[in-house]
Design an enzyme around this catalytic site. Structure first.
Site, PDB file in Angstrom:
ATOM      1  N   PRO B 165       0.766  -1.254   0.000  1.00 48.59           N
ATOM      2  CA  PRO B 165       0.000   0.000   0.000  1.00 48.59           C
ATOM      3  C   PRO B 165       0.791   1.297   0.000  1.00 48.59           C
ATOM      4  O   PRO B 165       0.199   2.373   0.007  1.00 48.59           O
ATOM      5  CB  PRO B 165      -0.782  -0.100   1.322  1.00 48.59           C
ATOM      6  CG  PRO B 165       0.115  -0.858   2.229  1.00 48.59           C
ATOM      7  CD  PRO B 165       0.881  -1.821   1.358  1.00 48.59           C
ATOM      8  N   CYS B 166       2.118   1.231  -0.023  1.00 48.33           N
ATOM      9  CA  CYS B 166       2.831   2.476   0.275  1.00 48.33           C
ATOM     10  C   CYS B 166       2.676   3.543  -0.809  1.00 48.33           C
ATOM     11  O   CYS B 166       2.876   4.714  -0.545  1.00 48.33           O
ATOM     12  CB  CYS B 166       4.290   2.231   0.599  1.00 48.33           C
ATOM     13  SG  CYS B 166       5.252   1.651  -0.783  1.00 48.33           S
ATOM     14  N   LYS B 167       2.294   3.150  -2.024  1.00 45.42           N
ATOM     15  CA  LYS B 167       2.127   4.183  -3.050  1.00 45.42           C
ATOM     16  C   LYS B 167       0.657   4.528  -3.269  1.00 45.42           C
ATOM     17  O   LYS B 167       0.320   5.345  -4.124  1.00 45.42           O
ATOM     18  CB  LYS B 167       2.711   3.693  -4.390  1.00 45.42           C
ATOM     19  CG  LYS B 167       4.218   3.693  -4.438  1.00 45.42           C
ATOM     20  CD  LYS B 167       4.701   5.116  -4.663  1.00 45.42           C
ATOM     21  CE  LYS B 167       6.180   5.360  -4.810  1.00 45.42           C
ATOM     22  NZ  LYS B 167       7.163   4.400  -4.650  1.00 45.42           N
TER      23      LYS B 167
END
Lengths: 140, 229
Positions: B165-167
C-alpha cells in the site's frame, strides 16, 4: 442478467473472446437486436449495422500527467481499455515503470478488457466519451 | 492533513458500506466482516474461477473472469438466481478470496487476497504472478517484492498475498482531487478497487461507476448515463 444474454446484445461476435463480456447492463435498456444490426449510438446520426464503427474519445489529463497534444481520437468500438492505455503510454513516451490509469466519471477505472464501445454506450454524451487518464508509480 | 480527510478509518468504513450496498443490489458478493471486538473489520468477496477457460454463466460476476456458481460452506445461494451451464472437475477450479482492510500505518485501504484449489491447496506465488493482468505485468515484474508480498492477515492471522500500500495515496489522491471537484461524495473505495483489483484478477462491474457518484439518495447522476443495474 445472465452473461450470455449480455454478450449477445452488446458484442460483435467476430471480435468477442469470452474475456470481453461487458459488465452488467439492464436488459431493459440494451437493444434487443443482435450486434450485427447494432445498437444505435446514442445521440449520433451514423447508420447502424457497422460494428467496427469508431467512437469519439476525448482524453483529459489528471494531476501532473502530460497533456496529449491531440486530445480527441476516433477509436474502434472493440478497442479495449488496455489497448488504449498502451497507445497513450507510447504516445506520451512513458517508461515501463510508470503505470497509466484511465477513468470514466473521473473516478472509476474500468477493467483493462472493457471495450470502449460499451463505455461509450454507458457514459458517452454529446457524441463522445470523455476519459481521464493519470500516470503514476502505482505499486511498491 | 489532506490524506486524513480522504482516507480516515471512519470514511473507510462508510465507503465500504456504500460499496457493499451496491454489491448487494447487483449480486456481486461483497460482504462486511467485523473483527471479534467489532472495533474494526473488513470487506470480503470470494469467487471461483475455472482455470482452463471453460465458459460459465453466472449472475453478477465481473465480466473479465469466467466463473461458475460459488458454493460457500456456510451459505446456501438462491439456486434459482444462478445457472450453471457446464460443469468441471474440482482440480480446475480456483477459489479466490479478496479482502479489503484499512491500514492504520499507511492510512489507506489495502487489498489482501489468496487463492487455492477446491481441495485446499494454495496457489503458488508463481501461479499468482501468471494471473496478473498483462496490463500490469511489466510494471509489477520490475519490482515484484515491492508490489505483491505475503503477509499475515491482521484480523484472521492467516497468510495472504498483499498489494503493497505504500504508493496508494500517491496514485489515488490526484484522481480523487480531480473527481471531487465535481462530486464531493465520490466513493474512494470504488475508485481504489477499480484501479488495483484488475492487477490480481478482480474486476468491478461498470455499474459501480455510476453508483459511486450517486450516493446518499442523489437522483440518477447525469442524464446521459444509461441506467446500469
Amino acid at each position: 442478467m445472465a452473461e450470455e444474454q449480455e454478450s449477445t446484445l452488446l458484442l460483435p461476435p467476430s471480435t468477442a473472446p469470452e474475456a470481453e463480456v461487458p459488465a452488467e447492463v439492464s436488459p431493459e435498456t440494451a437493444t434487443p437486436e443482435p450486434p450485427s444490426s447494432a445498437a444505435v449510438s446514442p445521440g449520433t446520426e451514423e447508420p447502424v449495422g457497422d460494428t467496427k464503427k469508431k467512437i469519439d474519445i476525448l482524453l483529459k489529463a489528471v494531476g501532473d500527467t502530460p497533456i496529449m497534444k491531440t486530445k480527441k481520437w476516433a477509436v474502434e468500438r472493440t478497442r479495449t481499455i488496455q489497448g488504449l492505455i498502451d497507445f497513450i503510454k507510447k504516445f506520451l513516451k512513458l517508461v515501463a515503470s510508470e503505470q497509466l490509469f484511465i477513468y470514466v466519471n473521473q473516478s472509476f477505472a474500468p477493467s483493462p478488457d472493457q471495450e470502449v464501445g460499451t463505455l461509450y454506450e454507458c457514459f458517452g454524451s454529446d457524441g463522445k466519451l470523455v476519459l481521464h487518464y493519470c500516470k503514476s508509480q502505482a505499486w511498491g | 492533513m489532506e490524506e486524513d480527510e480522504f482516507f480516515g478509518e471512519k470514511t473507510f468504513q462508510h465507503y465500504c458500506a456504500e460499496f457493499i450496498k451496491h454489491s448487494q443490489k447487483i449480486g456481486d458478493g461483497w460482504e462486511w466482516r467485523a473483527s471479534k471486538d467489532c472495533s474494526d473489520g473488513y470487506m470480503c468477496k470470494t469467487h471461483f474461477q475455472v482455470k482452463n477457460g471453460t465458459a460459465m454463466s453466472h449472475q453478477g460476476t465481473s465480466a473479465h473472469v469466467q466463473t461458475f456458481l460459488p458454493v460457500e460452506e456456510a451459505v446456501d445461494p438462491p439456486l434459482d438466481d444462478f445457472e450453471v451451464t457446464e460443469t468441471t472437475t474440482a482440480a480446475e477450479v480456483i477459489k479466490y478470496e479478496y479482502h479489503v482492510l484499512y491500514s492504520c500505518s499507511y492510512q489507506v485501504p489495502v487489498l489482501y487476497f489468496r487463492a487455492s484449489f477446491l481441495d485446499g491447496r494454495p496457489l503458488a506465488l508463481k501461479d499468482i504472478w501468471e494471473g496478473v493482468h498483462e496490463c500490469y505485468k511489466m510494471r509489477l515484474l520490475q519490482g515484484p517484492w515491492d508490489t505483491i508480498t505475503q503477509q499475515e492477515h491482521p484480523i484472521l492471522g492467516q497468510p495472504f498475498f498483499v498489494l503493497h500500500p505504500c504508493k496508494t495515496s500517491e496514485f489515488l489522491i490526484p484522481v480523487l482531487k480531480n473527481s471531487r471537484k465535481i462530486n464531493r461524495n465520490v466513493n474512494y473505495i470504488t475508485s481504489w478497487l477499480s484501479m488495483v483489483g484488475p492487477a490480481v484478477g478482480l474486476n468491478l462491474p461498470l455499474s459501480y461507476a455510476t453508483a459511486a457518484s450517486q450516493e446518499e439518495g442523489n437522483v440518477s447522476g447525469q442524464d446521459n448515463q444509461r441506467p446500469l443495474i
